[in-house]
Design an enzyme around this catalytic site. Structure first.
Site, PDB file in Angstrom:
ATOM      1  N   SER A  23      40.993 -43.168  53.607  1.00 46.36           N
ATOM      2  CA  SER A  23      40.367 -44.241  53.313  1.00 46.36           C
ATOM      3  C   SER A  23      40.719 -45.899  54.073  1.00 46.36           C
ATOM      4  O   SER A  23      40.710 -45.941  54.473  1.00 46.36           O
ATOM      5  CB  SER A  23      41.284 -44.594  51.658  1.00 46.36           C
ATOM      6  N   TYR A  71      48.986 -48.229  48.530  1.00 45.90           N
ATOM      7  CA  TYR A  71      47.478 -47.070  48.258  1.00 45.90           C
ATOM      8  C   TYR A  71      47.164 -47.126  50.100  1.00 45.90           C
ATOM      9  O   TYR A  71      47.087 -46.495  50.736  1.00 45.90           O
ATOM     10  CB  TYR A  71      46.486 -47.165  47.434  1.00 45.90           C
TER      11      TYR A  71
END
Length: 245
Positions: free
Chosen positions: A143, A156
């Protein structure tokens, strides 16, 4: 640059929706043998049947990437069925964003289990086969959170940085016959944001996700990395909406 369209046997984790589903559909359409793995077997069956109806070669395996033995068993089953495994697309991931002071420890642990341990389990399962057969390709879906931290993304982002670091470490430690690619998506159409329970994170993500690209944009990047000749190792591709800044 000359690319190769030689059919490969590919295991895609988290293949029941989003990037995993799009990747399985695209790779099968390009002639690869695709094994779809995920926990939601009903969704897997539907995607697999759609691929087969379109003339692709696909099968499904129930797969929870947090179960190391289960991942190893699944990879071994792919090799028994097809004689080898050429690529693993480590796509399974979760994103229950929250501020640290929300103290959602269970959600933090879940992200670490899926996004980090799940990746390690996939690598551990395929490496013995890659070494035995003289090559293979690990594709990690990370990501843009691997390269930047924003409010609610601390844990995250940490897991996605870990995913990038693990994949880069694998590249450096491996024989050149084993390729390693990190695919780094920006905001993409997926179910990830639907699993956010923290109200502040939900509000933030509604604004952050105003501009989305289809999951197939990431599938195309994965396809590109896979299609390169054996002496070309695409290490990282960042794909994000043109409007994302």
């Amino acid at each position: 640059m000359t690319t190769t369209n030689t059919p490969k046997t590919v295991l895609v984790t988290g293949a029941s929706s989003g990037i995993g589903e799009a990747t399985a559909v695209r790779l099968a359409a390009e002639g690869h043998v695709v094994v779809l793995g995920a926990r939601r077997t009903d969704r897997l069956a539907a995607v697999t049947e759609r691929i087969r109806a379109d003339g692709g070669r696909a099968s499904a395996l129930p797969l929870d990437v947090t179960d190391a033995d289960g991942v190893r068993t699944a990879v071994d089953a792919v090799v028994r069925e097809h004689g080898r495994i050429d690529v693993i697309v480590n796509n399974a991931g979760v994103m229950p964003l929250s501020r640290l002071d929300a103290l959602l420890l269970d959600e933090w642990d879940r992200m670490i289990d899926v996004n980090v341990r799940g990746l390690l389990h996939g690598i551990a399962a395929v490496l013995p086969h890659f070494r035995r057969q003289g090559g293979g390709h690990v594709v990690t879906v990370a990501s843009v959170g691997a390269h930047e931290v924003y409010p609610t993304s601390a844990v995250y982002s940490a897991t996605k940085f870990a995913a990038w670091a693990i994949t880069e470490g694998l590249r450096m430690e491996s024989d050149p016959s084993i390729r390693a690619t990190t695919i780094t998506p920006g905001t993409v159409e997926s179910e990830l944001a639907e699993h956010i329970s923290d109200p502040e994170a939900q509000t933030y993500m509604r604004s952050f996700r105003r501009n989305l690209i289809p999951a197939d944009a990431i599938a195309r990047a994965i396809s590109f990395a896979m299609a390169q000749p054996a002496d070309v190792d695409v290490n990282e591709i960042v794909v994000r909406p043109a409007a994302q800044r």
